[in-house]
Design a protein around this motif. Sequence first.
Motif, PDB file in Angstrom:
ATOM      1  N   GLN A  15      43.484  29.288  46.474  1.00 20.72           N
ATOM      2  CA  GLN A  15      44.056  30.449  47.166  1.00 20.72           C
ATOM      3  C   GLN A  15      44.484  30.063  48.576  1.00 20.72           C
ATOM      4  N   PRO A  16      45.675  30.514  49.014  1.00 16.41           N
ATOM      5  CA  PRO A  16      46.100  30.191  50.381  1.00 16.41           C
ATOM      6  C   PRO A  16      45.160  30.789  51.414  1.00 16.41           C
ATOM      7  N   VAL A  17      44.830  30.008  52.405  1.00 13.61           N
ATOM      8  CA  VAL A  17      43.908  30.480  53.441  1.00 13.61           C
ATOM      9  C   VAL A  17      44.660  31.403  54.396  1.00 13.61           C
ATOM     10  N   VAL A  18      44.120  32.588  54.626  1.00 18.06           N
ATOM     11  CA  VAL A  18      44.708  33.545  55.554  1.00 18.06           C
ATOM     12  C   VAL A  18      43.640  33.994  56.545  1.00 18.06           C
ATOM     13  N   LYS A  19      44.100  34.569  57.628  1.00 21.76           N
ATOM     14  CA  LYS A  19      43.186  35.058  58.656  1.00 21.76           C
ATOM     15  C   LYS A  19      42.452  36.302  58.150  1.00 21.76           C
TER      16      LYS A  19
END
Length: 287
Positions: free
Chosen positions: A131-135
């Motif tokens: 999963q793309p890392v997001v804030k």
Amino acid sequence: MRPFSCLAALALLGAGPALAQTAPAPAPAYVLPGTETFDLTAREGGQGYRIYVSKPTQPAPAGGFPVLYVLDANAFFPGFAGERRIEEFAKEAGGGVIVVGVGYPHDQVYDIPARTNDLTLPWTAKWPAGQPVVKTGGNEVFAHFLLDQLRPEIARRYPVDAKRQSLFGHSLGGLFALHMLYTRPDAFEAIIAASPSIWWSDKAILAEEKAFTDRLAAAKPAGPVSRLMLFVGEKDPMMIPADAEALNGRLAALGLSSRFEKLAGETHITVPYRAITPTFRFVTAKP
């Protein structure tokens, strides 16, 4: 050339311009009557928001209109605005509510990075593989925007009843709605959490719930506590109905106004639209 051939050739030449015509220009986009939009930038953090408003045409009551704030407005505002409009036509209570959608300044259904940060506690568990890392973890900044910046702006623009303000959130929005209940139990008269993501970050929200219930046990609240409505779908991921139903039981045991409804046949993504009509009934029912 034979006479028939000459006539046919002339006919084709005459038809040439018509055959070459371009397609008509696209028709204007549909605008839902009775709605307005404006953009607002958060003083803290600088996140931009598009605010959608559906307002009654009827005169405001003496105390002002109740207000329902809807998160993820890019996805859900059209449904809530349409319901409000037809309830006003039918002279039902939901028609007399101002719907305020809180969305983002684009036409996409969701803004995944922005909403993930706005609606969540910090993610402290191992990040899911692939999963793309997001804030994450911006829910307090968003809470300040909602209460200290947006609500005064809505009150400046429209005649509102400050004592009858409600909040609807789905999924991570439902998680944020619970965060508001636990940290600011008198900020909204009613809170609707649809398929709340209690699972987020190894159920970190349970620590907020415990602190909230401990405060209730230690002293009677100085003011009213939000009424809570929990919706889940029959086909939601299994932990969501179980978590929400268990939460409803815990809060009801404390004497709080909490309701739970499982929507037959609905998946995680279809719950919000099925919940629209019962949401209006819940927010317009005076305690």
